[in-house]
Design an enzyme around this catalytic site. Structure first.
Site, PDB file in Angstrom:
ATOM      1  N   GLN A  99       0.818  -1.210   0.000  1.00  0.00           N
ATOM      2  CA  GLN A  99       0.000   0.000   0.000  1.00  0.00           C
ATOM      3  C   GLN A  99       0.848   1.253   0.000  1.00  0.00           C
ATOM      4  OE1 GLN A  99      -1.525   0.803   4.335  1.00  0.00           O
ATOM      5  NE2 GLN A  99      -1.554  -1.423   4.012  1.00  0.00           N
ATOM      6  N   GLU A 132       3.114   7.875   8.100  1.00  0.00           N
ATOM      7  CA  GLU A 132       3.077   7.072   9.324  1.00  0.00           C
ATOM      8  C   GLU A 132       4.464   6.578   9.695  1.00  0.00           C
ATOM      9  OE1 GLU A 132       0.152   4.417   7.649  1.00  0.00           O
ATOM     10  OE2 GLU A 132       1.611   2.791   7.557  1.00  0.00           O
ATOM     11  N   ARG A 264      -4.193   0.352  -2.409  1.00  0.00           N
ATOM     12  CA  ARG A 264      -3.594  -0.985  -2.320  1.00  0.00           C
ATOM     13  C   ARG A 264      -3.191  -1.492  -3.698  1.00  0.00           C
ATOM     14  NH1 ARG A 264      -7.949  -0.741   1.108  1.00  0.00           N
ATOM     15  NH2 ARG A 264      -7.426  -0.972   3.323  1.00  0.00           N
TER      16      ARG A 264
END
EC number: 5.3.1.8
Length: 383
Positions: A99, A132, A264
């Site tokens: 992803q 992230e 994805r």
């Protein structure tokens, strides 16, 4: 304003562990269902619950009731009436999908296009980016960013599969985009045979392992283009916008911008949109996938990331030093991972006690807070 006990929401994704989060929190294990992620934040998809004086309330509702008090004027002015980050405990027992996530400008544009045209695929859930980071709590394996193309070419060529010659050529030419496009657009009727040939070649343990979970998925080959990272507890990785990545196994503390925008490319039974994924991918080599830490005070460690949405601290308390001040103001989420940690003051004036896997929330108006006790806690905040 006081510090609140915070109860997170557990997401039961199929790839999750039945033991890790339960064991961390001291609950009976194995659990009845997989426990993949413990969400600690105010994301509308699964907001945490706060033990407020008038009874339990969701954290997003609490913040919406008085954004300046909870977020602080600066954070509220920058991000609006929302907590800009989401903290998670992640426990992967099986590989997650390949992803990537959009950058802020593309996320806003794509969300606006999707809202204006109901015929477009529903790839985006909001208008925000989703960079992230992850700090390993256990030995952790991940795929993170593209490695040098010639190394991937060597590994794929060693399989001796003639149909992969165009992929090898693209990699020899340092053309990552073409290599990825070739693999992800492989004819559907030929994919199973291709992956079976890769497994039969026996030259890549990673490919064999991934094919056992996702037979016939060309993401098995795309994985070989990425850095295969093995983290020790305490080591971290950073996944900025456009970084192709996948978690393979292990437990960690994950901190991200509060978005659920995921494109994805494979290794998943969920919806894959190759065309849209290719628009957000950055086809550049990531030489060092590790995110290196620095100590900012005795027992206080952080990892610098180039985004305004979040910062993460790990605070280690040995029971001998005075209480440790958290080097951050604004809204903070604290989760313990070891020992017995005490945070600030609750509504009754006593510190909030955190045992492993338990969390607390400190609003901006709580002011500076200190941690005491003996153990380890992670603190998410806004820089």
């Amino acid at each position: 304003m006081t510090v609140y006990q915070l109860t997170g929401a557990i997401r039961p994704y199929a790839w999750g562990s039945r033991t890790v989060i339960a064991d961390l929190q001291g609950r009976p294990s194995p659990s009845d269902a997989p426990e993949a992620e413990l969400w600690l934040g105010a994301h509308p998809g699964d907001p945490s619950t706060v033990a407020a004086p008038d009874g339990p309330v969701s954290l997003d509702a609490l913040i919406a009731g008085d954004p300046p008090a909870h977020l602080g004027a600066e954070v509220a002015g920058t991000f609006g009436a929302r907590l800009p980050y989401l903290l998670k405990i992640l426990a992967a027992e099986a590989p997650l999908s390949l992803q990537a996530h959009p950058d802020p400008d593309y996320a806003r544009e794509a969300w606006a296009r999707q809202q204006a045209d109901p015929t477009l695929p529903r790839n985006y859930t909001d208008a925000h980016h989703k960079p992230e980071m992850l700090v390993a709590l256990t030995p952790f394996e991940a795929l993170c960013g593209f490695r040098a193309p010639h190394l991937a070419a060597d590994d794929i060529e060693a399989m001796g599969i003639a149909s992969l010659t165009p992929v090898v050529k693209a990699l020899r030419d340092s053309d990552l985009r073409t290599a990825v496009e070739l693999l992800l657009s492989w004819p559907a009727g030929d994919r199973t045979a291709l992956v079976e040939a890769v497994v039969a070649a026996g030259t890549s343990r990673l490919a064999v392992d991934l094919a056992a979970h996702y037979p016939g998925d060309p993401g098995v080959l795309v994985a070989l283009l990425l850095n295969h990272v093995r983290l020790k507890p305490g080591e971290a990785i950073w996944m900025p916008a456009g970084n192709l990545h996948a978690y393979l196994r292990g437990a960690g503390i994950e901190l991200m911008a509060a978005s659920d925008n995921v494109l994805r490319g494979g290794l998943t039974p969920k919806r894959v949109d190759v065309e849209e994924l290719l628009k957000v991918l950055r086809f550049e080599v990531l030489d060092d996938p590790l995110l290196h830490s620095e100590e900012v005070a005795p027992g206080v460690q952080t990892w610098r990331v180039p985004v305004p949405d979040f910062v993460l601290y790990r605070i280690t308390l040995d029971g001998t030093r005075p209480p440790t001040e958290v080097p951050a103001a604004g809204p903070r989420v604290i989760v313990a991972t070891a020992g017995d940690v005490f945070v600030g003051e609750a509504v009754d004036g006593t510190p909030v006690e955190l045992t492993p896997g338990r969390a607390a929330y400190a609003p901006a108006e709580a002011g500076r807070i200190k941690l005491a006790g003996s153990g380890v806690a992670f603190v998410a905040a806004v820089p």
